[in-house]
Motif scaffolding. Structure first.
Motif, PDB file in Angstrom:
ATOM      1  N   ARG A 164      60.799   5.641  46.926  1.00  0.00           N
ATOM      2  CA  ARG A 164      61.209   4.723  45.863  1.00  0.00           C
ATOM      3  C   ARG A 164      62.384   3.882  46.330  1.00  0.00           C
ATOM      4  NH1 ARG A 164      62.034   6.097  39.395  1.00  0.00           N
ATOM      5  NH2 ARG A 164      61.790   3.938  38.705  1.00  0.00           N
ATOM      6  N   ASP A 165      62.136   2.604  46.498  1.00  0.00           N
ATOM      7  CA  ASP A 165      63.142   1.640  46.952  1.00  0.00           C
ATOM      8  C   ASP A 165      63.730   2.035  48.301  1.00  0.00           C
ATOM      9  OD1 ASP A 165      62.664   0.431  44.540  1.00  0.00           O
ATOM     10  OD2 ASP A 165      64.631   0.859  43.656  1.00  0.00           O
ATOM     11  N   HIS A 167      61.549   1.914  51.475  1.00  0.00           N
ATOM     12  CA  HIS A 167      60.440   1.749  52.415  1.00  0.00           C
ATOM     13  C   HIS A 167      60.876   1.778  53.876  1.00  0.00           C
ATOM     14  CE1 HIS A 167      58.401   0.836  48.781  1.00  0.00           C
ATOM     15  NE2 HIS A 167      58.655  -0.462  48.757  1.00  0.00           N
ATOM     16  N   SER A 187      51.744   7.504  45.096  1.00  0.00           N
ATOM     17  CA  SER A 187      52.007   6.398  44.174  1.00  0.00           C
ATOM     18  C   SER A 187      52.560   5.209  44.955  1.00  0.00           C
ATOM     19  CB  SER A 187      52.987   6.825  43.070  1.00  0.00           C
ATOM     20  OG  SER A 187      53.022   5.853  42.059  1.00  0.00           O
ATOM     21  N   SER A 189      54.062   2.170  46.465  1.00  0.00           N
ATOM     22  CA  SER A 189      54.849   1.183  45.717  1.00  0.00           C
ATOM     23  C   SER A 189      55.251  -0.021  46.560  1.00  0.00           C
ATOM     24  CB  SER A 189      56.110   1.844  45.142  1.00  0.00           C
ATOM     25  OG  SER A 189      56.914   2.385  46.193  1.00  0.00           O
ATOM     26  N   PRO A 210      50.180   2.118  38.054  1.00  0.00           N
ATOM     27  CA  PRO A 210      50.821   0.808  38.124  1.00  0.00           C
ATOM     28  C   PRO A 210      50.011  -0.285  38.822  1.00  0.00           C
ATOM     29  CG  PRO A 210      52.455   2.496  38.465  1.00  0.00           C
ATOM     30  CD  PRO A 210      51.121   3.205  38.407  1.00  0.00           C
ATOM     31  N   ALA A 216      52.138  -6.266  38.319  1.00  0.00           N
ATOM     32  CA  ALA A 216      52.159  -5.569  39.612  1.00  0.00           C
ATOM     33  C   ALA A 216      51.152  -6.176  40.580  1.00  0.00           C
ATOM     34  CB  ALA A 216      51.905  -4.085  39.415  1.00  0.00           C
ATOM     35  N   LEU A 219      51.099  -4.856  44.120  1.00  0.00           N
ATOM     36  CA  LEU A 219      50.371  -3.617  44.412  1.00  0.00           C
ATOM     37  C   LEU A 219      48.895  -3.898  44.665  1.00  0.00           C
ATOM     38  CD1 LEU A 219      51.907  -1.049  41.885  1.00  0.00           C
ATOM     39  CD2 LEU A 219      52.234  -1.136  44.359  1.00  0.00           C
ATOM     40  N   LEU A 240      53.034   7.516  34.580  1.00  0.00           N
ATOM     41  CA  LEU A 240      52.373   6.337  35.145  1.00  0.00           C
ATOM     42  C   LEU A 240      50.926   6.134  34.666  1.00  0.00           C
ATOM     43  CD1 LEU A 240      53.635   6.552  38.855  1.00  0.00           C
ATOM     44  CD2 LEU A 240      54.711   5.426  36.885  1.00  0.00           C
TER      45      LEU A 240
END
Length: 288
Positions: A164-165, A167, A187, A189, A210, A216, A219, A240
């Motif tokens: 999450r945030d 990468h 998941s 992202s 998502p 999105a 995605l 989600l």
């Protein structure tokens, strides 16, 4: 005044071919781990009074025949490992979530490794990095992530990543530490560029609700880049939920909504994509 709890969504149209849910949290769904008062979706899922057997039956009624239940701390990892041993259509993953990385002591990690060696535990996860929340320091997260990578390599199990945030750092740690044979981004992202980097490394990308959200598009662009042979589908239930059920409790029986979205993005027949994802599941988690 108590907050009104959203009702579970109605089942979608059944799939024309069998598929599986690569990531959910059965312990939260059945109330083994109580959700906080600030978590209305999980509370709603628990208020439904579901059991593991009923969750499986409802999922099977729409073509979702198996699932992987995932640990995020030591108690949840123990519980999920036990449940996987009791239900032939359930596998487990065990780990300390990056938000709980401060708890990754040598003793805890040793037990996670012991759990990972059980026959019905087929992955080490979810582990990784979370820069959205500051519940654990980056130093603790990096140390825990690297330790889980080594556990996955020693046990020969897949590595399931929470990213999450973070990468760039997740990919850098994998490259520096040396990734295990099978890596799954749970998941997923990232955007199309992140997907290309995963493709180059041979990492699996698991898409969740998502990808169906109107805002999105990035995605769906990533899903367009991902080759079918590196794709999985998941719920992350009870979280989600796919469109049109945002804000309501998610469950494995809602996989068809996400899968149909992915098939449209890929320009594939739903049954063909389901068959490909089912085959990928055996590559990642082994034969059921």
């Amino acid at each position: 005044m108590s907050r009104e709890r959203p009702a579970p969504p109605a089942p979608p149209e059944a799939l024309p071919a069998e598929v599986f849910d690569s990531h959910c949290h059965l312990d939260i769904m059945v109330g083994n781990r109580q959700a906080s008062s600030g978590d209305p979706v999980a509370l709603a899922a628990q208020a439904a009074g579901a059991s593991v057997a009923s969750i499986l039956a409802e999922a099977k009624s729409v073509g979702v025949t198996r699932l992987v239940t995932v640990g995020y701390d030591l108690p949840s990892s123990r519980w999920n490992a036990e449940v996987a041993g009791e239900h032939r259509d359930v596998y487990a993953a065990v780990a300390i979530h990056p938000n709980e990385a401060h708890a990754s002591t040598p003793e805890v990690l040793a037990e996670i490794e012991d759990l990972a060696r059980r026959p019905h535990v087929r992955a080490v996860g979810e582990t990784g990095l979370d820069y959205f929340r500051d519940w654990a320091s980056k130093d603790d997260q990096h140390a825990s992530f690297r330790a889980h990578i080594e556990i996955a390599k020693r046990t020969g199990k897949a590595l399931v990543i929470h990213d999450r945030d973070a990468h760039d750092d997740v990919l850098a740690v994998l490259a520096d530490q040396g990734a295990p044979g099978v890596v799954v981004f749970h998941s997923f992202s990232g955007d199309a560029e992140m997907a290309k980097r995963c493709v180059d490394a041979g990492y699996f990308m698991s898409f969740s609700g998502p990808v169906t959200y109107k805002n999105a598009g990035y995605l769906r662009e990533a899903a367009a880049v991902a080759p079918p042979e590196l794709m999985l589908v998941e719920t992350d239930a009870p979280y989600l939920p796919p469109t049109p059920h945002r804000g309501r409790p998610n469950a494995p029986y809602l996989i068809p909504l996400t899968l149909r979205c992915l098939a449209e993005v890929k320009g594939m027949d739903v049954a063909d994509l389901a068959a490909r994802i089912a085959a990928n599941g055996q590559t990642v988690f082994g034969a059921w």
